[in-house]
Motif scaffolding. Structure first.
Motif: not given
Length: 307
Positions: A122-130, A189-208
């Protein structure tokens, strides 16, 4: 006392959701059916399990204590079922995986064949933020987690599954060309971010930060899907994982906007606590992924090479 396992399951779901309506939705039952089972269960106790204040359902102290026992009973029953399957020569048990939200585009492909081959799992998968994924690892609530950025403070084992590639994307009707630079980035040109705690946001902020890119307008949204829809609608651009925008790129709803020093490339890692004693099911999954990883990537993710 003559309560049933079904009544225990329904009561536990009501306790978890603090709502008959939400419990019925998750159990795929009608609200009257759930209410009847709660009433039948309650009738076996002289002390209230729940109470309604205004229109809000509350679980009493007694009800919470019964829920703890009910959870233990159902876990033992589940263990009996798994034990039976094991004696019959089948791999059986529960597999718990916590996945960062963008990982939902990746992990099902690494699990589907394994689940088809092992009907007793049986699989239990929780999809959430980092943040929540890291918390589930810290508290030993899951067998595995899927992350693209490893939490440095945890002692983990890992298997790299595949690359996670992030590009700047925009709707070509509104953002044919955007230049991310110290002076040339368009402030309108607005730049759209994920919420704090997101790995995508962290990668984006590190790049900037590394490229000293100042952001003019900034929009924050709380899911990858919300960011994608906002970019399609022309609210702004975003640096997004390629894995989540394939269909939109194919249809022309989104376009990759080339930038110097992009894309960002990380790795999707399946991780687990180094001192965790893995169950037979968890160990079997690792063996399966080790044997099938390249086949899974070649069968399902060859399209990434086009970008």
């Amino acid at each position: 006392m003559n309560y049933t396992l079904n009544q225990l399951r329904i009561f536990l779901k009501i306790v978890e959701k603090q709502s008959i309506t939400k419990a019925s939705e998750e159990l795929h039952l009608t609200q009257p059916a759930v209410s009847i089972q709660l009433k039948n269960f309650q009738n076996q106790f002289p002390i209230p399990l729940t109470e309604v204040v205004g229109r809000q359902l509350f679980i009493t102290d007694f009800g919470n204590e019964i829920a703890v026992i009910a959870k233990r009973i159902l876990k033992e029953v589940e263990g009996i079922n798994y034990k039976l399957l094991t004696y019959q020569g089948e791999l059986a048990g529960r597999l718990k995986v916590s996945v960062v939200s963008t990982g939902k585009y990746v992990i099902p492909y690494f699990l589907s064949g394994f689940m088809r081959e092992n009907a007793g799992v049986d699989l239990v998968m929780d999809v959430t933020n980092k943040s929540r994924v890291v918390e589930s690892l810290e508290e030993n609530q899951v067998d595995f987690a899927l992350v693209s950025v490893l939490p440095a403070h945890l002692n983990l084992n890992k298997i790299g599954l595949m690359k996670n590639i992030l590009h700047l994307v925009g709707n070509p009707k509104y953002f044919e060309k955007v230049k991310l630079g110290k002076k040339s980035f368009a402030k309108d040109t607005p730049l759209i971010f994920r919420e704090k705690g997101s790995a995508t946001r962290a990668a984006m902020e590190n790049y900037l930060t590394e490229k000293s890119i100042a952001v003019g307008k900034k929009i924050e949204l709380t899911s990858n899907e919300a960011v994608k829809q906002a970019v399609i609608a022309g609210l702004g651009c975003s640096i997004m994982p390629l894995i989540g925008v394939n269909n939109e790129l194919e249809r022309g709803d989104l376009k990759i906007i080339p930038q110097k020093h992009l894309p960002i490339t990380t790795t999707w890692n399946l991780v687990w606590l180094r001192n965790k004693k893995l169950s037979p099911v968890a160990s079997a999954l690792l063996d399966y992924i080790d044997a099938k990883k390249e086949e899974i990537i070649n069968s399902n993710f060859q399209w990434i090479q086009r970008y």
